[in-house]
Design a protein around this motif. Sequence first.
Motif, PDB file in Angstrom:
ATOM      1  N   ILE A 107       3.878 -12.520   0.977  1.00 29.47           N
ATOM      2  CA  ILE A 107       3.329 -11.513   1.722  1.00 29.47           C
ATOM      3  C   ILE A 107       4.484 -10.340   1.686  1.00 29.47           C
ATOM      4  N   ASP A 108       5.591 -11.042   1.987  1.00 29.60           N
ATOM      5  CA  ASP A 108       6.912  -9.850   1.976  1.00 29.60           C
ATOM      6  C   ASP A 108       6.969  -9.184   0.892  1.00 29.60           C
ATOM      7  N   PHE A 109       6.784  -9.851  -0.374  1.00 23.27           N
ATOM      8  CA  PHE A 109       6.754  -9.572  -1.574  1.00 23.27           C
ATOM      9  C   PHE A 109       5.584  -8.353  -1.828  1.00 23.27           C
ATOM     10  N   LEU A 110       4.390  -8.605  -1.190  1.00 20.69           N
ATOM     11  CA  LEU A 110       3.375  -7.685  -1.488  1.00 20.69           C
ATOM     12  C   LEU A 110       3.667  -6.307  -0.714  1.00 20.69           C
ATOM     13  N   SER A 111       4.607  -6.338   0.456  1.00 22.15           N
ATOM     14  CA  SER A 111       4.840  -5.552   1.154  1.00 22.15           C
ATOM     15  C   SER A 111       5.844  -4.506   0.374  1.00 22.15           C
ATOM     16  N   LYS A 112       6.704  -5.144  -0.216  1.00 26.89           N
ATOM     17  CA  LYS A 112       7.853  -4.305  -1.140  1.00 26.89           C
ATOM     18  C   LYS A 112       7.125  -3.534  -2.313  1.00 26.89           C
ATOM     19  N   ALA A 113       6.125  -4.299  -2.754  1.00 24.44           N
ATOM     20  CA  ALA A 113       5.355  -3.822  -3.843  1.00 24.44           C
ATOM     21  C   ALA A 113       4.596  -2.798  -3.462  1.00 24.44           C
ATOM     22  N   ARG A 114       3.829  -2.882  -2.235  1.00 20.77           N
ATOM     23  CA  ARG A 114       3.136  -1.587  -1.912  1.00 20.77           C
ATOM     24  C   ARG A 114       4.065  -0.349  -1.539  1.00 20.77           C
ATOM     25  N   GLY A 133      -1.413   5.358  -6.598  1.00 24.09           N
ATOM     26  CA  GLY A 133      -0.753   4.089  -6.150  1.00 24.09           C
ATOM     27  C   GLY A 133      -1.596   3.584  -4.807  1.00 24.09           C
ATOM     28  N   PRO A 134      -2.044   4.426  -3.972  1.00 26.49           N
ATOM     29  CA  PRO A 134      -2.848   3.502  -2.827  1.00 26.49           C
ATOM     30  C   PRO A 134      -4.348   2.883  -3.325  1.00 26.49           C
ATOM     31  N   ALA A 135      -4.861   3.569  -4.322  1.00 23.04           N
ATOM     32  CA  ALA A 135      -6.072   3.039  -4.912  1.00 23.04           C
ATOM     33  C   ALA A 135      -5.809   1.777  -5.663  1.00 23.04           C
ATOM     34  N   HIS A 136      -4.548   1.910  -6.408  1.00 22.66           N
ATOM     35  CA  HIS A 136      -4.203   0.832  -7.485  1.00 22.66           C
ATOM     36  C   HIS A 136      -3.870  -0.417  -6.580  1.00 22.66           C
ATOM     37  N   PHE A 137      -3.106  -0.389  -5.412  1.00 26.78           N
ATOM     38  CA  PHE A 137      -2.803  -1.488  -4.569  1.00 26.78           C
ATOM     39  C   PHE A 137      -4.016  -1.752  -3.822  1.00 26.78           C
ATOM     40  N   SER A 138      -4.852  -1.142  -3.499  1.00 26.08           N
ATOM     41  CA  SER A 138      -6.203  -1.753  -2.839  1.00 26.08           C
ATOM     42  C   SER A 138      -6.846  -2.409  -3.861  1.00 26.08           C
TER      43      SER A 138
END
Length: 110
Positions: free
Chosen positions: A62-69, A78-83
Amino acid sequence: MELIEEMFSVHTITGNNLRQCIKLSYDREPLNQLLEAAVSAYVNTTHSRLSHISPRHYSDFIDFLSKARDTFMLARDGPAHFSRLIENITIAYKGKKKLVRQVRQRFQFV
């Protein structure tokens, strides 16, 4: 974000004098290519980590995903891609119910 912007500044220095500071746009080359490569690496690493993840590593993931975001948000789409990435995780790994619940809670996709 400010630190990242400073990383993408170009400084022209003559002797001891700082003459010019030009901010580079994330939408222009070469930063655009670098940003796209970073986003792609995050997507690949996400799926790689998920293929071997155990419950004790969920919080690290989850921390890794936060950094990725944070990186995704720099990109134009980016926001759409992350979603889409989060949606794909919740679909492809629905058998890992605890992980999917934590991902949804953290990134508010319910």
